[in-house]
Design a protein around this motif. Sequence first.
Motif, PDB file in Angstrom:
ATOM      1  N   SER A  99     -19.698 -90.081 -27.557  1.00 37.15           N
ATOM      2  CA  SER A  99     -19.888 -91.200 -26.634  1.00 37.15           C
ATOM      3  C   SER A  99     -19.129 -92.411 -27.146  1.00 37.15           C
ATOM      4  O   SER A  99     -19.067 -92.663 -28.350  1.00 37.15           O
ATOM      5  N   VAL A 101     -18.659 -96.645 -26.259  1.00 32.02           N
ATOM      6  CA  VAL A 101     -19.194 -97.805 -25.550  1.00 32.02           C
ATOM      7  C   VAL A 101     -18.242 -98.977 -25.729  1.00 32.02           C
ATOM      8  O   VAL A 101     -17.887 -99.325 -26.867  1.00 32.02           O
ATOM      9  N   GLN A 135     -19.373 -96.918 -20.633  1.00 35.33           N
ATOM     10  CA  GLN A 135     -19.755 -95.832 -21.529  1.00 35.33           C
ATOM     11  C   GLN A 135     -19.211 -94.511 -21.003  1.00 35.33           C
ATOM     12  O   GLN A 135     -19.291 -94.228 -19.805  1.00 35.33           O
TER      13      GLN A 135
END
Length: 201
Positions: A99, A101, A135
């Motif tokens: 992930s 961000v 994100q």
Amino acid sequence: MKKLSLAIAAMAALTAHTFASAQAYTGATIGRSDQSLGCSFATTCDTKSNNFKVFGGYNIDKNFAVELAYFSLGSANYSYPASNSPYGNVAASGAMFNSKVKQSGVSLAAIYKLEFNESFGGFAKLGIANVKEEQSFSVPGIATISDSSFRSNKALFGLGLTYKLSPDWTLRAEAEKLNPGTFSGKGRAATNFNIGAQYNF
């Protein structure tokens, strides 16, 4: 006619005084940011990134100013095994679930300034920032699972130091804190440390 001339002269003098004591400035800073991700579950987690900011301000008087800025906090990254993700179609792959961000936005702040001597000064700021948070989730080599973004308003707090190189140029160092819980319940907090310069008109 004489009274009118005196009134015009008085208004001109007042306007000149106002602009003389309310100079505009602009500048830019670079530094490091730390985004609060809460990575206790992650296998790897890197919350720190390079950031930058460009800003412009207006000195109301020698102690107060207002400042508008655009900033980018860079990106934070974390990963954990895909088997721990809610996406069953990649659970058996044995890959890592990644992930990223990213946060960027604009801010408006009130500035309170103090002069320690002819060269050194300090300031505190309080304002609000409208932040776009992006994100993305992916499994490398397999697929991008999803991308999402949203905006939220966050309280902005800051402290800084200045060093006047000349009447036109000032060095600037500052620390800022973005608090997402003040105006909206979503988003991540962030802390910034920046150095740069400003040009005084």
